[in-house]
Write a protein that holds these residues in place. Structure first.
Motif, PDB file in Angstrom:
ATOM      1  N   ASN A 239      -5.358  10.642   3.039  1.00  0.00           N
ATOM      2  CA  ASN A 239      -5.223   9.310   2.726  1.00  0.00           C
ATOM      3  C   ASN A 239      -5.165   8.323   3.714  1.00  0.00           C
ATOM      4  OD1 ASN A 239      -2.680   8.818   3.777  1.00  0.00           O
ATOM      5  ND2 ASN A 239      -1.495   8.363   1.763  1.00  0.00           N
TER       6      ASN A 239
ATOM      7  N   THR B 189      -8.328   7.138  -3.043  1.00  0.00           N
ATOM      8  CA  THR B 189      -7.098   6.913  -2.464  1.00  0.00           C
ATOM      9  C   THR B 189      -7.034   8.229  -1.575  1.00  0.00           C
ATOM     10  OG1 THR B 189      -5.834   6.015  -4.378  1.00  0.00           O
ATOM     11  CG2 THR B 189      -4.663   6.739  -2.524  1.00  0.00           C
ATOM     12  N   PHE B 190      -7.385   9.480  -1.955  1.00  0.00           N
ATOM     13  CA  PHE B 190      -7.247  10.734  -1.177  1.00  0.00           C
ATOM     14  C   PHE B 190      -8.466  11.263  -1.177  1.00  0.00           C
ATOM     15  CE2 PHE B 190      -2.959  10.042  -2.415  1.00  0.00           C
ATOM     16  CZ  PHE B 190      -2.242  10.767  -1.309  1.00  0.00           C
TER      17      PHE B 190
END
Length: 113
Positions: free
Chosen positions: A27, A85-86
């Motif tokens: 992230n 986000t990741f």
């Protein structure tokens, strides 16, 4: 009967061996969504090299433009529409490679989605 096995060659019981470095799920130090416009990889390889990107349940593959035995920086350009986000990131090659460095270029998105 199984005895000692020799490690070497380009196949494993007939299947091609791939060289992989998996960076896991990243992230980049922020819980916000981000784009990933560029990934720079310093490496040498004579094989086909691919950046594997996993994002929000989808998987994408980006191939290096060329291969060389000399150490060189390769630029990968993940899809412009990717927002996550990741990111799950891996380098995969059909031949052995030397990895010197990798530089991810995430851009944090300030707008809430």
């Amino acid at each position: 009967a199984a005895g000692i096995a020799r490690i070497g060659g380009t196949t494993d019981d007939g299947a091609a061996i791939t060289a992989t470095v998996d960076f896991g799920s990243l992230n980049f130090g922020s819980g916000n969504r981000k784009s990933l416009p560029y990934v720079y990889v310093g490496m040498s390889s004579t094989g086909k090299t691919v950046l594997k990107v996993e994002s929000d349940g989808s998987t994408y593959y980006y191939t290096a433009r060329d291969a060389t035995e000399q150490m060189k920086t390769h630029r990968f350009e993940p899809g412009r529409g990717l927002r996550s986000t990741f990111y799950g990131l891996s380098i995969i090659s059909d031949k052995a490679f030397d990895l010197h460095n990798i530089d991810f270029q995430p851009v944090e998105l300030k707008r809430s989605l």
